[in-house]
Design an enzyme around this catalytic site. Structure first.
Site, PDB file in Angstrom:
ATOM      1  N   ASP A  85       0.815  -1.218   0.000  1.00  0.00           N
ATOM      2  CA  ASP A  85       0.000   0.000   0.000  1.00  0.00           C
ATOM      3  C   ASP A  85       0.848   1.267   0.000  1.00  0.00           C
ATOM      4  O   ASP A  85       1.989   1.268   0.460  1.00  0.00           O
ATOM      5  CB  ASP A  85      -0.886   0.048   1.246  1.00  0.00           C
ATOM      6  CG  ASP A  85      -2.102  -0.844   1.141  1.00  0.00           C
ATOM      7  OD1 ASP A  85      -2.154  -1.683   0.220  1.00  0.00           O
ATOM      8  OD2 ASP A  85      -2.998  -0.720   1.996  1.00  0.00           O
ATOM      9  N   HIS A 230       3.568  -2.370   3.209  1.00  0.00           N
ATOM     10  CA  HIS A 230       3.612  -0.991   2.717  1.00  0.00           C
ATOM     11  C   HIS A 230       4.978  -0.724   2.099  1.00  0.00           C
ATOM     12  O   HIS A 230       6.001  -1.161   2.631  1.00  0.00           O
ATOM     13  CB  HIS A 230       3.384   0.014   3.850  1.00  0.00           C
ATOM     14  CG  HIS A 230       2.025  -0.068   4.463  1.00  0.00           C
ATOM     15  ND1 HIS A 230       1.677  -1.025   5.392  1.00  0.00           N
ATOM     16  CD2 HIS A 230       0.906   0.703   4.278  1.00  0.00           C
ATOM     17  CE1 HIS A 230       0.416  -0.850   5.754  1.00  0.00           C
ATOM     18  NE2 HIS A 230      -0.069   0.191   5.101  1.00  0.00           N
TER      19      HIS A 230
END
Length: 275
Positions: A85, A230
């Site tokens: 992400d 992430h």
């Protein structure tokens, strides 16, 4: 007398706490009472009055009359989806892509449209085997936005991804996994599946022992798992990112194949419903 004073004080504090809780509940109830939740348009609609007239012309949108929210995919096939992400970013996205390239592994990147526009050179020639999903234009909390603002966040990211990849994205993940506001209504309009996760990197927990982060993922995923990581953020992200080689190797030793989220969804077992 000392005990009596303490008892009086305790009862007073309990009463004050109860009053505060009641007032808070009343305030929240007032904010979400039915006349504040419109059936179309506005903050949290049940439907959208302006469907199809705000920039989606020419898109082959799969309007199914529903949208699916997935935390994992029900399948018996040994498939796992790694997802990243908030990128792309110049610091760690290349590190992630390098690790994936070393093992010829696939992943899904839920990208922020504004960051993709600024850093598309980082991914343009390196995403052939991967998938880009919609993570909004500027990483806004969609649960706090009205319909027009949610549409703008999704639409701008949608076309940024299409411009870079040549394909319309099929999946989205709302920032912070907040599903409120108009998120589900707009996801259906755009033909998206909404994708959450079943496992996530816990960098703070394993800060002093990064190899344990790899073991935590490798030992606990199962067929159909979706793993959250992430490639943008604080330095703790490196706890997980430094272990990508170990995670990929470990998953493959357990017999898992790494696929994109859309490939995982395509492998879902047929749903049977009892009547």
């Amino acid at each position: 007398m000392g005990r009596d004073r303490r008892d009086v004080l305790r009862r007073a504090l309990t009463f004050a706490g109860g009053v505060a809780a009641t007032l808070s509940a009343q305030r929240i109830a007032k904010e979400v009472e039915p006349d504040r939740l419109p059936l179309s348009g506005g903050y949290a609609p049940g439907g959208v009055a302006s469907r199809g007239d705000a920039g989606m012309q020419g898109e082959n949108v799969d309007r199914r009359g529903e949208t699916v929210v997935r935390w994992r995919v029900r399948t018996e096939k040994p498939l796992v989806a790694l997802t990243f992400d908030d990128g792309p970013g110049p610091e760690w996205t290349p590190m992630v892509l390098n690790a994936l390239d070393r093992h010829r592994a696939k992943a899904t990147f839920f990208v922020v449209g504004e960051r993709l526009t600024r850093h598309e050179r980082l991914v343009r020639d390196r995403i052939a085997r991967h998938e880009l999903g919609n993570h909004t234009w500027s990483h806004q909390d969609l649960a706090r936005l009205d319909e027009a603002q949610v549409r703008d966040q999704i639409l701008r990211a949608h076309f940024a991804i299409k411009r870079v990849t040549g394909e319309s994205p099929k999946v989205m993940r709302p920032p912070w996994a907040h599903l409120g506001g108009s998120t589900l209504v707009l996801a259906e309009e755009f033909g998206y599946d909404v994708v959450m996760w079943s496992h996530q990197m816990r960098e703070k927990r394993f800060k002093a022992n990064p190899p344990a982060q790899a073991r935590d993922i490798v030992d606990n995923v199962g067929p159909g798992s979706i793993v959250l990581a992430h490639d943008v953020g604080d330095r703790n992200r490196l706890v997980a990112l430094s272990q990508l080689d170990a995670i990929i190797v470990g998953l493959r030793l357990r017999g898992f194949e790494l696929v994109t989220v859309s490939e995982l969804i395509a492998a879902a077992a047929p749903t049977t419903r009892s009547h």
